[in-house]
Design a protein around this motif. Structure first.
Motif, PDB file in Angstrom:
ATOM      1  N   LYS A  12       0.191  17.764 -11.951  1.00 23.39           N
ATOM      2  CA  LYS A  12      -0.026  19.123 -11.455  1.00 23.39           C
ATOM      3  C   LYS A  12       1.091  20.055 -11.898  1.00 23.39           C
ATOM      4  O   LYS A  12       0.851  21.195 -12.326  1.00 23.39           O
ATOM      5  CB  LYS A  12      -0.119  19.087  -9.934  1.00 23.39           C
ATOM      6  N   ALA A  13       2.335  19.577 -11.812  1.00 21.82           N
ATOM      7  CA  ALA A  13       3.471  20.412 -12.231  1.00 21.82           C
ATOM      8  C   ALA A  13       3.413  20.720 -13.727  1.00 21.82           C
ATOM      9  O   ALA A  13       3.710  21.843 -14.147  1.00 21.82           O
ATOM     10  CB  ALA A  13       4.782  19.704 -11.886  1.00 21.82           C
ATOM     11  N   ARG A  14       3.022  19.724 -14.542  1.00 26.12           N
ATOM     12  CA  ARG A  14       2.918  19.986 -15.993  1.00 26.12           C
ATOM     13  C   ARG A  14       1.838  21.010 -16.296  1.00 26.12           C
ATOM     14  O   ARG A  14       2.030  21.898 -17.147  1.00 26.12           O
ATOM     15  CB  ARG A  14       2.644  18.676 -16.721  1.00 26.12           C
ATOM     16  N   HIS A  15       0.684  20.905 -15.621  1.00 24.61           N
ATOM     17  CA  HIS A  15      -0.383  21.892 -15.838  1.00 24.61           C
ATOM     18  C   HIS A  15       0.076  23.299 -15.426  1.00 24.61           C
ATOM     19  O   HIS A  15      -0.156  24.285 -16.148  1.00 24.61           O
ATOM     20  CB  HIS A  15      -1.622  21.495 -15.048  1.00 24.61           C
ATOM     21  N   GLN A  16       0.720  23.388 -14.288  1.00 23.13           N
ATOM     22  CA  GLN A  16       1.198  24.695 -13.843  1.00 23.13           C
ATOM     23  C   GLN A  16       2.247  25.249 -14.799  1.00 23.13           C
ATOM     24  O   GLN A  16       2.280  26.452 -15.081  1.00 23.13           O
ATOM     25  CB  GLN A  16       1.777  24.574 -12.430  1.00 23.13           C
ATOM     26  N   HIS A  17       3.125  24.390 -15.307  1.00 26.42           N
ATOM     27  CA  HIS A  17       4.138  24.856 -16.260  1.00 26.42           C
ATOM     28  C   HIS A  17       3.488  25.358 -17.545  1.00 26.42           C
ATOM     29  O   HIS A  17       3.908  26.385 -18.103  1.00 26.42           O
ATOM     30  CB  HIS A  17       5.099  23.707 -16.567  1.00 26.42           C
ATOM     31  N   GLN A  18       2.461  24.653 -18.035  1.00 27.72           N
ATOM     32  CA  GLN A  18       1.777  25.102 -19.241  1.00 27.72           C
ATOM     33  C   GLN A  18       1.114  26.462 -19.024  1.00 27.72           C
ATOM     34  O   GLN A  18       1.214  27.365 -19.861  1.00 27.72           O
ATOM     35  CB  GLN A  18       0.740  24.062 -19.653  1.00 27.72           C
ATOM     36  N   ARG A  19       0.429  26.613 -17.872  1.00 25.53           N
ATOM     37  CA  ARG A  19      -0.205  27.901 -17.604  1.00 25.53           C
ATOM     38  C   ARG A  19       0.833  29.017 -17.500  1.00 25.53           C
ATOM     39  O   ARG A  19       0.638  30.119 -18.035  1.00 25.53           O
ATOM     40  CB  ARG A  19      -0.996  27.823 -16.286  1.00 25.53           C
ATOM     41  N   THR A  20       1.934  28.733 -16.818  1.00 25.14           N
ATOM     42  CA  THR A  20       2.974  29.747 -16.667  1.00 25.14           C
ATOM     43  C   THR A  20       3.585  30.113 -18.016  1.00 25.14           C
ATOM     44  O   THR A  20       3.866  31.291 -18.294  1.00 25.14           O
ATOM     45  CB  THR A  20       4.068  29.218 -15.726  1.00 25.14           C
ATOM     46  N   HIS A  21       3.788  29.127 -18.873  1.00 24.35           N
ATOM     47  CA  HIS A  21       4.377  29.396 -20.189  1.00 24.35           C
ATOM     48  C   HIS A  21       3.439  30.269 -21.032  1.00 24.35           C
ATOM     49  O   HIS A  21       3.889  31.236 -21.677  1.00 24.35           O
ATOM     50  CB  HIS A  21       4.644  28.067 -20.900  1.00 24.35           C
ATOM     51  N   VAL A  22       2.150  29.956 -21.028  1.00 30.25           N
ATOM     52  CA  VAL A  22       1.182  30.757 -21.797  1.00 30.25           C
ATOM     53  C   VAL A  22       1.137  32.185 -21.266  1.00 30.25           C
ATOM     54  O   VAL A  22       1.160  33.161 -22.033  1.00 30.25           O
ATOM     55  CB  VAL A  22      -0.203  30.091 -21.740  1.00 30.25           C
ATOM     56  N   LEU A  82       0.825  -1.212   0.000  1.00 29.55           N
ATOM     57  CA  LEU A  82       0.000   0.000   0.000  1.00 29.55           C
ATOM     58  C   LEU A  82       0.858   1.261   0.000  1.00 29.55           C
ATOM     59  O   LEU A  82       0.526   2.249  -0.670  1.00 29.55           O
ATOM     60  CB  LEU A  82      -0.928   0.007   1.219  1.00 29.55           C
ATOM     61  N   LYS A  83       1.975   1.225   0.729  1.00 30.67           N
ATOM     62  CA  LYS A  83       2.847   2.398   0.766  1.00 30.67           C
ATOM     63  C   LYS A  83       3.454   2.670  -0.608  1.00 30.67           C
ATOM     64  O   LYS A  83       3.489   3.818  -1.069  1.00 30.67           O
ATOM     65  CB  LYS A  83       3.949   2.166   1.795  1.00 30.67           C
ATOM     66  N   ARG A  84       3.941   1.615  -1.285  1.00 32.32           N
ATOM     67  CA  ARG A  84       4.503   1.814  -2.632  1.00 32.32           C
ATOM     68  C   ARG A  84       3.446   2.331  -3.606  1.00 32.32           C
ATOM     69  O   ARG A  84       3.720   3.215  -4.421  1.00 32.32           O
ATOM     70  CB  ARG A  84       5.105   0.495  -3.134  1.00 32.32           C
ATOM     71  N   ALA A  85       2.232   1.770  -3.510  1.00 30.07           N
ATOM     72  CA  ALA A  85       1.164   2.241  -4.404  1.00 30.07           C
ATOM     73  C   ALA A  85       0.825   3.699  -4.118  1.00 30.07           C
ATOM     74  O   ALA A  85       0.612   4.502  -5.049  1.00 30.07           O
ATOM     75  CB  ALA A  85      -0.083   1.368  -4.222  1.00 30.07           C
ATOM     76  N   THR A  86       0.781   4.072  -2.821  1.00 33.07           N
ATOM     77  CA  THR A  86       0.482   5.463  -2.469  1.00 33.07           C
ATOM     78  C   THR A  86       1.561   6.407  -2.986  1.00 33.07           C
ATOM     79  O   THR A  86       1.271   7.488  -3.507  1.00 33.07           O
ATOM     80  CB  THR A  86       0.366   5.583  -0.940  1.00 33.07           C
ATOM     81  N   VAL A  87       2.824   6.012  -2.852  1.00 30.34           N
ATOM     82  CA  VAL A  87       3.930   6.856  -3.336  1.00 30.34           C
ATOM     83  C   VAL A  87       3.850   7.024  -4.857  1.00 30.34           C
ATOM     84  O   VAL A  87       4.049   8.120  -5.394  1.00 30.34           O
ATOM     85  CB  VAL A  87       5.280   6.243  -2.913  1.00 30.34           C
ATOM     86  N   CYS A  88       3.539   5.943  -5.566  1.00 28.72           N
ATOM     87  CA  CYS A  88       3.408   6.028  -7.035  1.00 28.72           C
ATOM     88  C   CYS A  88       2.269   6.968  -7.427  1.00 28.72           C
ATOM     89  O   CYS A  88       2.412   7.799  -8.335  1.00 28.72           O
ATOM     90  CB  CYS A  88       3.180   4.635  -7.616  1.00 28.72           C
ATOM     91  N   ILE A  89       1.131   6.851  -6.734  1.00 23.13           N
ATOM     92  CA  ILE A  89      -0.007   7.721  -7.052  1.00 23.13           C
ATOM     93  C   ILE A  89       0.333   9.182  -6.760  1.00 23.13           C
ATOM     94  O   ILE A  89       0.015  10.087  -7.551  1.00 23.13           O
ATOM     95  CB  ILE A  89      -1.250   7.262  -6.252  1.00 23.13           C
ATOM     96  N   GLN A  90       0.976   9.434  -5.621  1.00 14.47           N
ATOM     97  CA  GLN A  90       1.361  10.809  -5.292  1.00 14.47           C
ATOM     98  C   GLN A  90       2.333  11.376  -6.312  1.00 14.47           C
ATOM     99  O   GLN A  90       2.212  12.526  -6.742  1.00 14.47           O
ATOM    100  CB  GLN A  90       1.992  10.842  -3.901  1.00 14.47           C
ATOM    101  N   ALA A  91       3.308  10.580  -6.734  1.00 16.81           N
ATOM    102  CA  ALA A  91       4.273  11.060  -7.731  1.00 16.81           C
ATOM    103  C   ALA A  91       3.587  11.377  -9.059  1.00 16.81           C
ATOM    104  O   ALA A  91       3.869  12.390  -9.699  1.00 16.81           O
ATOM    105  CB  ALA A  91       5.366  10.010  -7.934  1.00 16.81           C
ATOM    106  N   ALA A  92       2.657  10.502  -9.467  1.00 12.99           N
ATOM    107  CA  ALA A  92       1.942  10.754 -10.727  1.00 12.99           C
ATOM    108  C   ALA A  92       1.103  12.017 -10.627  1.00 12.99           C
ATOM    109  O   ALA A  92       1.087  12.848 -11.556  1.00 12.99           O
ATOM    110  CB  ALA A  92       1.055   9.549 -11.055  1.00 12.99           C
ATOM    111  N   PHE A  93       0.405  12.206  -9.504  1.00 12.87           N
ATOM    112  CA  PHE A  93      -0.427  13.396  -9.341  1.00 12.87           C
ATOM    113  C   PHE A  93       0.416  14.666  -9.325  1.00 12.87           C
ATOM    114  O   PHE A  93       0.056  15.674  -9.948  1.00 12.87           O
ATOM    115  CB  PHE A  93      -1.226  13.282  -8.041  1.00 12.87           C
ATOM    116  N   ARG A  94       1.565  14.610  -8.624  1.00 12.49           N
ATOM    117  CA  ARG A  94       2.427  15.795  -8.590  1.00 12.49           C
ATOM    118  C   ARG A  94       2.994  16.108  -9.971  1.00 12.49           C
ATOM    119  O   ARG A  94       3.135  17.278 -10.350  1.00 12.49           O
ATOM    120  CB  ARG A  94       3.566  15.573  -7.606  1.00 12.49           C
ATOM    121  N   GLY A  95       3.323  15.078 -10.731  1.00 10.23           N
ATOM    122  CA  GLY A  95       3.814  15.312 -12.086  1.00 10.23           C
ATOM    123  C   GLY A  95       2.763  15.976 -12.968  1.00 10.23           C
ATOM    124  O   GLY A  95       3.051  16.925 -13.705  1.00 10.23           O
TER     125      GLY A  95
END
Length: 219
Positions: free
Chosen positions: A74-84, A59-72
């Motif tokens: 979120k970071a891509r969306h924020q980068h796109q907004r900042t670039h525009v 469960l811990k490994r699955a939670t870490v994978c989900i958190q990493a995917a969500f942060r990635g």
């Protein structure tokens, strides 16, 4: 009689020994049963504990994978907004700077033309020198005053924006905080570019004045 009594005692001793050995055997079997039961219980407890530990790690490994995917994401969306937003800001800022340069050049050309006509019409070298000196001092004072006022105004605006950003940072989303930070950076950048532009214009006007002075003195 003695012999019979000895035989009875011998039989009684055998019976007592037999029962005693049976009693010892039962006690030994009871201890073995209790030890086997305890070992089985502890073994089962260890198995259950290991199963829970494995489940927790999974469960811990699955939670870490989900958190990493969500942060990635979120970071891509924020980068796109900042670039525009940065692209739009750069385009508008370049248009503003070009228009400001054109207006400053036009104003400088008009000022130079007026000063040149005034010098041509003037007859006295002292009056021309005094006029040019006064104009130069006025331009320097105006430029310095404008520079100081702009710096004070920019600092006040930056302080106000920073205070507002700090207050909103504890309430609004991180996107709002990034937007306020971008506004602060734009304000400082505009102030810096404006200061450089004003300094360049002042140096151009000063060079023109010096050239006109040199031309007049040569006449």
């Amino acid at each position: 009689v003695v012999r019979k009594h000895l035989q009875c005692m011998h039989k009684s001793a055998r019976v007592i020994q037999t029962y005693y050995q049976m009693h010892k055997q039962r006690q030994y079997l009871k201890r073995l049963h209790w030890a086997a039961t305890a070992i089985q219980q502890r073994y089962r407890a260890c198995q259950i504990r290991d199963a829970h530990v494995r489940q927790y790690h999974t469960l811990k490994r699955a939670t870490v994978c989900i958190q990493a995917a969500f942060r990635g994401i979120k970071a891509r969306h924020q980068h796109q907004r900042t670039h525009v937003a940065a692209t739009v800001i750069q385009r508008r800022f370049r248009a503003f700077v070009d228009r400001k340069k054109y207006l400053l050049l036009r104003t400088a050309a008009l000022v130079i033309q007026q000063q040149y006509r005034a010098r041509v019409l003037a007859r006295s070298q002292m009056q021309i020198y005094i006029t040019i000196q006064r104009a130069t001092l006025s331009i320097q004072a105006a430029f310095r005053g404008m520079k100081v006022r702009r710096e004070i105004r920019d600092k006040q605006k930056a302080a106000t924006v920073i205070q507002a950003a700090f207050r909103r940072h504890r309430v609004y989303l991180p996107y709002r905080a990034m937007r306020l930070a971008a506004i602060i950076i734009q304000t400082h950048y505009k102030a810096h570019r404006q200061m450089k532009t004003d300094h360049k214009n002042y140096m151009k006007i000063r060079s023109g004045v010096l050239l006109l002075q040199a031309a007049y003195r040569g006449m």
